[in-house]
Design a protein around this motif. Sequence first.
Motif: not given
Length: 117
Positions: A1-6, A15
Amino acid sequence: MAFTDSLALAFGAPPLEPLTYYLLRDVDAVYRLLGLESTLKFGTTGTDFPTAARALATTLKERPNLSLDSVLTKVYPNPIVYASGAVLTAVVRDWRKRTLRYGAPTTKGRARTANLR
């Protein structure tokens, strides 16, 4: 999820919402998990009808206790379930064609049953 959030942040997009992912053996198991029942159980899982029907015939010879009732009410591999549904659909379709062409069959006072094994 961190990748898609960034990525969303970098492009100014909102997001993503949380995503639930199920990894199960087949789509019917997913439906059962979600409380849904899939009732359309027919098809041939990528093979043509004659090939699926022959494979089902072989399975029925190897497993004499297998019946239409058990296939429709218990968990079996999709090729067995879908081929059984395809064969049942073909039988009903052919019966309906004959009935429409020649009229309903008579039983002459006796009940007629069919063993679809």
